[in-house]
Design an enzyme around this catalytic site. Structure first.
Site: not given
Length: 152
Positions: A91-92
Site C-alpha cells: 500500500y502507501h
C-alpha cells in the site's frame, strides 16, 4: 484496542532523507521494518491467531493445507524467521511528514511544511496515524482540503 487504549500499529519507524541538494535526486528511504521486536511478536501472534481461526468450523472444512509458513513452522524461532524473511511494504507509505501542532510535526494542520515558504504536502505522508482501511479515500480528502484552501 486493548483496555480502551489507543495502540500504535507499529513501533518501528523509518526515515526519508535527502541524498543531495538536487531537487530531482531520489531520496534515501529506509523503511526500518521490524526494527522493534514488539512488531515481530505482533506478526507471530497474528499467524497463531489465524491458524486458530481457520481451524474452526466452517473454515476448517474449506482449508486444505497451510502453504506459508507451513504446518512444519510451529516453534517461536521458526515463526520469527518466517516473519523476518517475508515481511515487506504494501500500500502507501504514511506518516513520513507527520501533521500536527507539536515540535516533532513536519507539517502544520493547514498542510504547510514548517519553516518553508509556499510548500504544502497533501498525501498520506501527513497522516500521524494509519487508518484501519485503505487510505486512498483519506488521501483524496487531504488533497481536496488543500485544493480548496489554495483556491481561497
Amino acid at each position: 484496542m486493548l483496555d480502551g487504549a489507543r495502540q500504535k500499529l507499529s513501533l518501528s519507524r523509518g526515515t526519508v532523507r535527502l541524498t543531495s541538494k538536487e531537487p530531482k535526486a531520489a531520496p534515501l528511504i529506509d523503511s526500518n521494518l521490524l526494527a522493534e521486536d514488539a512488531d515481530v511478536q505482533t506478526l507471530v501472534r497474528a499467524i497463531r491467531m489465524l491458524r486458530r481461526i481457520v481451524s474452526q468450523s466452517p473454515l476448517a472444512g474449506m482449508v486444505m493445507d497451510e502453504i506459508k509458513p507451513g504446518p512444519h513452522s510451529t516453534s517461536e524461532a521458526a515463526l520469527v524467521e518466517y516473519v523476518k524473511a517475508r515481511t515487506g511494504l504494501a500500500y502507501h507509505a504514511w506518516g513520513t511528514c507527520r501533521m500536527g501542532i507539536d515540535n516533532n510535526a513536519v507539517v502544520t494542520p493547514d498542510l504547510k511544511v514548517k519553516g518553508l515558504e509556499n510548500l504544502w504536502i497533501a498525501d498520506a505522508s501527513v497522516m500521524p496515524e494509519l487508518i484501519s482501511g485503505n487510505i486512498n479515500a483519506a488521501c483524496m480528502m487531504i488533497s481536496e482540503k488543500l485544493g480548496r484552501q489554495l483556491r481561497g
